[in-house]
Design an enzyme around this catalytic site. Structure first.
Site, PDB file in Angstrom:
ATOM      1  N   HIS A 155       0.825  -1.216   0.000  1.00  8.72           N
ATOM      2  CA  HIS A 155       0.000   0.000   0.000  1.00  8.72           C
ATOM      3  C   HIS A 155       0.864   1.273   0.000  1.00  8.72           C
ATOM      4  O   HIS A 155       0.443   2.310   0.506  1.00  8.72           O
ATOM      5  CB  HIS A 155      -0.960   0.029   1.202  1.00  8.72           C
ATOM      6  CG  HIS A 155      -1.783  -1.214   1.353  1.00  8.72           C
ATOM      7  ND1 HIS A 155      -2.937  -1.437   0.646  1.00  8.72           N
ATOM      8  CD2 HIS A 155      -1.600  -2.319   2.134  1.00  8.72           C
ATOM      9  CE1 HIS A 155      -3.455  -2.617   0.984  1.00  8.72           C
ATOM     10  NE2 HIS A 155      -2.645  -3.174   1.884  1.00  8.72           N
ATOM     11  N   SER A 276      15.355  20.905 -17.114  1.00  8.37           N
ATOM     12  CA  SER A 276      14.190  21.778 -17.299  1.00  8.37           C
ATOM     13  C   SER A 276      14.604  23.026 -18.056  1.00  8.37           C
ATOM     14  O   SER A 276      15.710  23.541 -17.875  1.00  8.37           O
ATOM     15  CB  SER A 276      13.605  22.162 -15.938  1.00  8.37           C
ATOM     16  OG  SER A 276      12.712  23.251 -16.057  1.00  8.37           O
ATOM     17  N   LYS A 282      16.817  21.110 -11.982  1.00  6.66           N
ATOM     18  CA  LYS A 282      16.079  19.864 -12.223  1.00  6.66           C
ATOM     19  C   LYS A 282      16.923  18.800 -12.917  1.00  6.66           C
ATOM     20  O   LYS A 282      17.737  19.088 -13.797  1.00  6.66           O
ATOM     21  CB  LYS A 282      14.837  20.142 -13.080  1.00  6.66           C
ATOM     22  CG  LYS A 282      13.756  20.971 -12.412  1.00  6.66           C
ATOM     23  CD  LYS A 282      13.144  20.271 -11.218  1.00  6.66           C
ATOM     24  CE  LYS A 282      12.352  19.041 -11.597  1.00  6.66           C
ATOM     25  NZ  LYS A 282      11.230  19.330 -12.511  1.00  6.66           N
ATOM     26  N   GLU A 289       9.905   7.807 -17.439  1.00  7.31           N
ATOM     27  CA  GLU A 289       8.560   8.342 -17.664  1.00  7.31           C
ATOM     28  C   GLU A 289       8.060   8.031 -19.069  1.00  7.31           C
ATOM     29  O   GLU A 289       6.882   7.707 -19.267  1.00  7.31           O
ATOM     30  CB  GLU A 289       8.565   9.849 -17.418  1.00  7.31           C
ATOM     31  CG  GLU A 289       8.788  10.215 -15.956  1.00  7.31           C
ATOM     32  CD  GLU A 289       8.993  11.706 -15.742  1.00  7.31           C
ATOM     33  OE1 GLU A 289       9.026  12.115 -14.570  1.00  7.31           O
ATOM     34  OE2 GLU A 289       9.128  12.456 -16.730  1.00  7.31           O
TER      35      GLU A 289
END
Length: 463
Positions: A155, A276, A282, A289
């Site tokens: 969980h 970025s 970043k 992804e």
């Protein structure tokens, strides 16, 4: 030239021709189409259906076309309906009337079914090779981190201590099943449909087993109507591809989470990260992804084929032309995703100290504390309740189980003794789980050896 033009008194509408054509995507089947035609021609000559002289001329012409395409001398024109028409037209232009005998005892229906099965057999083996390379990387990483303690989650809550090696090997098992599913898919793809004709075979005395042998097929289809209208092998492959995508996506989700500042379990190599355009600090896990996103394409390819086939009567229907783009997309998506994922994982750095610290919080040793009481004679359900109250006490006092004194422990049960700290140490928690399939070094070493044996076996069989 159209292979079917004799019946028609007027030319097809240009828009209809563009809509009907498949050359833009089925041109990648040129090699399979030519190799299948060579085997078919060899069989026709062997069986006396065409002369040996015509057979030699046709085969030589087909080989020349293949060489010219692969050398770049011959460009495949997209003004022609499909790859089968293009090659037959090229052949006839080069060798004359003998080329018109190539299509004897054959239909485009069984021809395209053959091409697709040949293509799929190669694609399946290529994807399996990529999977084995990834599985090797996972196994090596697991060996390197066999004792690196980290929290296991349920969980998305810290649950019990495991090791990074154990966690990684869970993904090995997923990919192993994927590999085995592809093996099963290969068996059902390895069936030779040529000779089925349009749907009812041929009146010529053809030798289908000879063609199957020439092309390396393990079996010959047993029903001509099924052979030309079957795309189960393509659907099954897309299902396998979707599951591979799903497993990679699950792995990527964890890598994305672990690379965040909040987790800081892992750092991606600069070569497999992006930045970025506005935020200079970043470092984004874009490879993970993108693979996670491309899984949606694989699901879509599967749904496309299932939907195309769901209402088709026997035998062949033009709807089935839609199979190619979905299959090709699934192949291409895996062909780029698996190697880039492998490279990303291989170059990633794991922060073992951060993982250990995370495992030390969240009461991941609570189950072991309960088991400690059980081994002292307390029923498990009662022990579960005692440790639950002990956890509440720790939360109220800003402590962890390892911070408590023996007196505090005995405030909850007289069964606690000085050995409790050793019993609930994270190393003990992990190493005592020696059950087959567990995270202890003893068990994990066996799993890793089995994994290495699997990889060796299938690398050798592929060679």
């Amino acid at each position: 030239m159209k292979l079917w033009g004799g019946r028609f008194a007027k030319e097809a509408d240009r828009a209809m021709e563009r809509f009907n054509a498949s050359i833009a995507f089925d041109k990648r089947l040129y090699r399979q189409d030519i190799e299948g035609s060579i085997a078919h021609t060899s069989m026709l000559a062997k069986c006396g259906i065409i002369s040996e002289q015509d057979g030699r001329v046709i085969i030589e012409g087909l080989k020349n076309i293949l060489n010219d395409i692969e050398s770049g001398q011959l460009k495949i024109s997209e003004d022609i309906e499909d790859i089968h028409t293009f090659i037959e037209q090229q052949l006839t232009d080069r060798i004359g009337d003998a080329g018109r005998r190539l299509h004897t005892a054959r239909s485009r229906n069984d021809q395209v079914a053959l091409d697709m099965r040949m293509y799929m057999k190669e694609a399946i083996r290529g994807i399996q090779r990529s999977l084995l390379s990834l599985m090797q990387i996972i196994t090596d990483k697991a060996q390197d981190h066999i004792d690196a303690i980290m929290p296991g989650y349920t969980h998305m809550q810290r649950a019990q201590p495991v090791t990074l090696g154990h966690h990684l090997m869970a993904y090995f098992q997923m990919l192993k099943r994927d590999y085995e599913r592809l093996d099963d898919c290969y068996k059902r793809t390895d069936v030779m449909p040529l000779g089925s004709g349009a749907l009812a075979t041929s009146t010529y005395p053809i030798d289908r087993e000879y063609v199957a042998q020439q092309l390396g097929f393990g079996a010959v289809s047993e029903n001509s109507m099924d052979a030309v209208s079957d795309r189960d092998f393509a659907i099954e492959f897309c299902c396998c591809a979707a599951m591979i995508g799903m497993h990679l996506s699950r792995f990527c989700e964890e890598l994305v989470l672990w690379s965040s500042v909040e987790f800081n379990f892992i750092e991606m190599d600069d070569a497999f990260s992006t930045g970025s355009s506005i935020m200079p600090q970043k470092k984004n896990p874009d490879v993970a992804e993108l693979i996670r996103g491309k899984t949606g394409r694989l699901y879509g390819d599967l749904m496309t084929l299932l939907t195309v086939m769901k209402g088709l009567p026997l035998a062949y229907n033009k709807d089935m032309q839609e199979d190619k783009e979905a299959v090709f997309d699934a192949v291409d998506t895996l062909a780029i995703s698996i190697p880039i994922f492998s490279a990303m994982l291989d170059t990633a750095s794991f922060h073992e100290d951060v993982m250990l610290k995370a495992a030390q919080g969240g009461f991941t040793n609570a189950t072991d504390a309960a088991d400690y009481l059980v081994k002292k004679g307390m029923p498990f359900r009662q022990a579960h309740e005692v440790i639950g109250r002990l956890v509440v006490y720790c939360l109220d006092n800003g402590k962890d189980l390892s911070d408590l004194s023996l007196e505090e422990y005995r405030g909850f049960s007289d069964l606690f003794d000085e050995d409790v700290m050793q019993a609930i140490s994270l190393d003990t928690c992990v190493q005592n789980r020696k059950v087959y399939g567990g995270p202890a070094r003893q068990s994990l070493s066996v799993a890793i050896e089995h994994a290495k044996a699997f990889i060796r076996q299938h690398q050798n069989s592929d060679n």
